[in-house]
Enzyme design. Structure first.
Site, PDB file in Angstrom:
ATOM      1  N   ASN A 298      33.460  33.321  27.865  1.00 22.00           N
ATOM      2  CA  ASN A 298      32.719  33.874  29.016  1.00 22.00           C
ATOM      3  C   ASN A 298      31.337  34.342  28.595  1.00 22.00           C
ATOM      4  O   ASN A 298      30.363  34.163  29.323  1.00 22.00           O
ATOM      5  CB  ASN A 298      33.495  35.021  29.661  1.00 22.00           C
ATOM      6  CG  ASN A 298      34.550  34.526  30.638  1.00 22.00           C
ATOM      7  OD1 ASN A 298      34.230  34.024  31.716  1.00 22.00           O
ATOM      8  ND2 ASN A 298      35.822  34.647  30.247  1.00 22.00           N
TER       9      ASN A 298
ATOM     10  N   ASN B 276      34.080  44.333  34.889  1.00 21.49           N
ATOM     11  CA  ASN B 276      35.073  43.734  33.994  1.00 21.49           C
ATOM     12  C   ASN B 276      35.653  42.515  34.671  1.00 21.49           C
ATOM     13  O   ASN B 276      35.852  42.517  35.881  1.00 21.49           O
ATOM     14  CB  ASN B 276      36.193  44.758  33.734  1.00 21.49           C
ATOM     15  CG  ASN B 276      37.331  44.180  32.905  1.00 21.49           C
ATOM     16  OD1 ASN B 276      37.098  43.553  31.866  1.00 21.49           O
ATOM     17  ND2 ASN B 276      38.565  44.373  33.349  1.00 21.49           N
TER      18      ASN B 276
ATOM     19  N   HIS C 194      39.031  40.239  34.914  1.00 25.09           N
ATOM     20  CA  HIS C 194      40.457  40.283  34.585  1.00 25.09           C
ATOM     21  C   HIS C 194      41.086  38.956  35.019  1.00 25.09           C
ATOM     22  O   HIS C 194      40.822  38.488  36.130  1.00 25.09           O
ATOM     23  CB  HIS C 194      41.117  41.469  35.310  1.00 25.09           C
ATOM     24  CG  HIS C 194      42.554  41.621  34.928  1.00 25.09           C
ATOM     25  ND1 HIS C 194      42.943  42.154  33.721  1.00 25.09           N
ATOM     26  CD2 HIS C 194      43.690  41.267  35.576  1.00 25.09           C
ATOM     27  CE1 HIS C 194      44.269  42.134  33.647  1.00 25.09           C
ATOM     28  NE2 HIS C 194      44.741  41.598  34.757  1.00 25.09           N
TER      29      HIS C 194
ATOM     30  N   ASP D  62      41.569  48.552  34.617  1.00 24.59           N
ATOM     31  CA  ASP D  62      41.682  47.530  35.676  1.00 24.59           C
ATOM     32  C   ASP D  62      41.793  48.145  37.073  1.00 24.59           C
ATOM     33  O   ASP D  62      42.530  47.627  37.918  1.00 24.59           O
ATOM     34  CB  ASP D  62      42.912  46.627  35.422  1.00 24.59           C
ATOM     35  CG  ASP D  62      42.815  45.873  34.111  1.00 24.59           C
ATOM     36  OD1 ASP D  62      41.690  45.558  33.698  1.00 24.59           O
ATOM     37  OD2 ASP D  62      43.863  45.610  33.504  1.00 24.59           O
TER      38      ASP D  62
ATOM     39  N   GLU E  12      36.871  31.626  35.993  1.00 16.32           N
ATOM     40  CA  GLU E  12      36.065  32.750  35.494  1.00 16.32           C
ATOM     41  C   GLU E  12      34.618  32.326  35.217  1.00 16.32           C
ATOM     42  O   GLU E  12      33.696  33.125  35.418  1.00 16.32           O
ATOM     43  CB  GLU E  12      36.691  33.315  34.210  1.00 16.32           C
ATOM     44  CG  GLU E  12      38.009  34.008  34.461  1.00 16.32           C
ATOM     45  CD  GLU E  12      38.581  34.660  33.204  1.00 16.32           C
ATOM     46  OE1 GLU E  12      39.323  35.631  33.352  1.00 16.32           O
ATOM     47  OE2 GLU E  12      38.290  34.183  32.085  1.00 16.32           O
TER      48      GLU E  12
HETATM   49  C1  GAR Z   1      39.314  36.216  29.795  1.00 16.16           C
HETATM   50  O1  GAR Z   1      40.264  35.392  30.397  1.00 16.16           O
HETATM   51  C2  GAR Z   1      39.297  37.578  30.451  1.00 16.16           C
HETATM   52  O2  GAR Z   1      39.591  37.528  31.814  1.00 16.16           O
HETATM   53  C3  GAR Z   1      40.390  38.285  29.706  1.00 16.16           C
HETATM   54  O3  GAR Z   1      40.210  37.897  28.366  1.00 16.16           O
HETATM   55  C4  GAR Z   1      39.726  36.557  28.357  1.00 16.16           C
HETATM   56  C5  GAR Z   1      38.573  36.463  27.388  1.00 16.16           C
HETATM   57  O4  GAR Z   1      38.247  35.119  27.163  1.00 16.16           O
HETATM   58  N1  GAR Z   1      40.300  39.711  29.866  1.00 16.16           N
HETATM   59  C6  GAR Z   1      41.378  40.491  29.906  1.00 16.16           C
HETATM   60  O5  GAR Z   1      42.516  40.059  29.771  1.00 16.16           O
HETATM   61  C7  GAR Z   1      41.072  41.962  30.117  1.00 16.16           C
HETATM   62  N2  GAR Z   1      42.210  42.664  30.619  1.00 16.16           N
HETATM   63  P1  GAR Z   1      36.938  34.722  26.384  1.00 16.16           P
HETATM   64  O6  GAR Z   1      36.880  35.609  25.136  1.00 16.16           O
HETATM   65  O7  GAR Z   1      37.103  33.274  26.043  1.00 16.16           O
HETATM   66  O8  GAR Z   1      35.775  34.973  27.287  1.00 16.16           O
END
Ligand code: GAR
Length: 210
Positions: A13, A105, A107, A148, A177
């Protein structure tokens, strides 16, 4: 906006936000990356030449000390907006107070389901599958002092298929996302977000969309 992005994992992300800045979808630029651990996201950030700080909250005597170091860093980099993109630690209250309504954030599920302390990454997708949900999705919300919990800015769904694994669902949600998080940042850039209690009103040309 000058962004600080907080990460703990792969950082896909984060890379997507950087890309969306370069291709002009976002006017914002990532000026600082903060992580609680050495991880792929830190490597990517350093490769991209972005100021990067690894700070493990467990190494600080108190949340207050961790928070005031973060605040100094955010102020030194003139950060005006914070994005949590897979950051797994709690943001100190003092930072939340100083950046009220300026921290979001992402999620990987439809809050308020499958959220809260300990619900992150693959655990979330496995819980969605175990529950037998037919849809999942992603949520971008304002960060408040509870995990959250803050007001929801944007939320979208993906289908859950009967042959899904946590991995296949995670990759569908990740694709979502990559649209949703930049869209949310853009709403803030353009001043289209109005917060009334738990409700976030998205203001588009002449109309309020609740
Ligand atoms: C994402 O899917 C985000 O939504 C999640 O971690 C991932 C990070 O992916 N966040 C959570 O679970 C927070 N509660 P990335 O490091 O490849 O961006």
């Amino acid at each position: 906006m000058r962004l600080a992005v907080f990460v703990s994992g792969k950082g896909t992300n984060l890379l997507n936000i950087i890309r969306k800045g370069k291709d002009g979808f976002l006017a914002s630029e990532v000026k600082l990356v903060v992580s609680d651990r050495d991880c792929e996201a830190v490597e990517s950030s350093e490769r991209a030449g972005i100021r990067t700080r690894v700070a493990d909250p467990k190494r600080y005597p108190s949340e207050m000390e961790f928070g005031s170091e973060l605040l100094d860093l955010l102020k030194n980099t003139e950060t005006d907006f914070i994005v949590l993109a897979g950051f797994l630690k709690k943001i100190p209250d003092v930072v939340i107070r100083n950046y009220a309504n300026r921290i979001i954030n992402i999620h990987p599920a439809l809050l308020p389901s499958f959220g809260g302390k300990g619900m992150y990454g693959m655990r979330v997708h496995q819980a969605v599958l175990d529950y037998g949900c037919k849809v999942s999705g992603a949520t971008v919300h304002i960060v408040d002092v509870e995990y959250d919990h803050g007001p929801i800015v944007v939320q979208k769904c993906v289908p859950v298929y009967s042959n899904d694994t946590a991995d296949s669902l995670a990759s569908r949600v990740h694709q979502l996302e990559y649209e949703l998080l930049p869209e949310a940042i853009r709403l803030f850039e353009n001043g289209h977000v109005k917060i009334e209690g738990r409700k976030v009103i998205i203001r588009t040309e002449g109309s309020d969309k609740k």
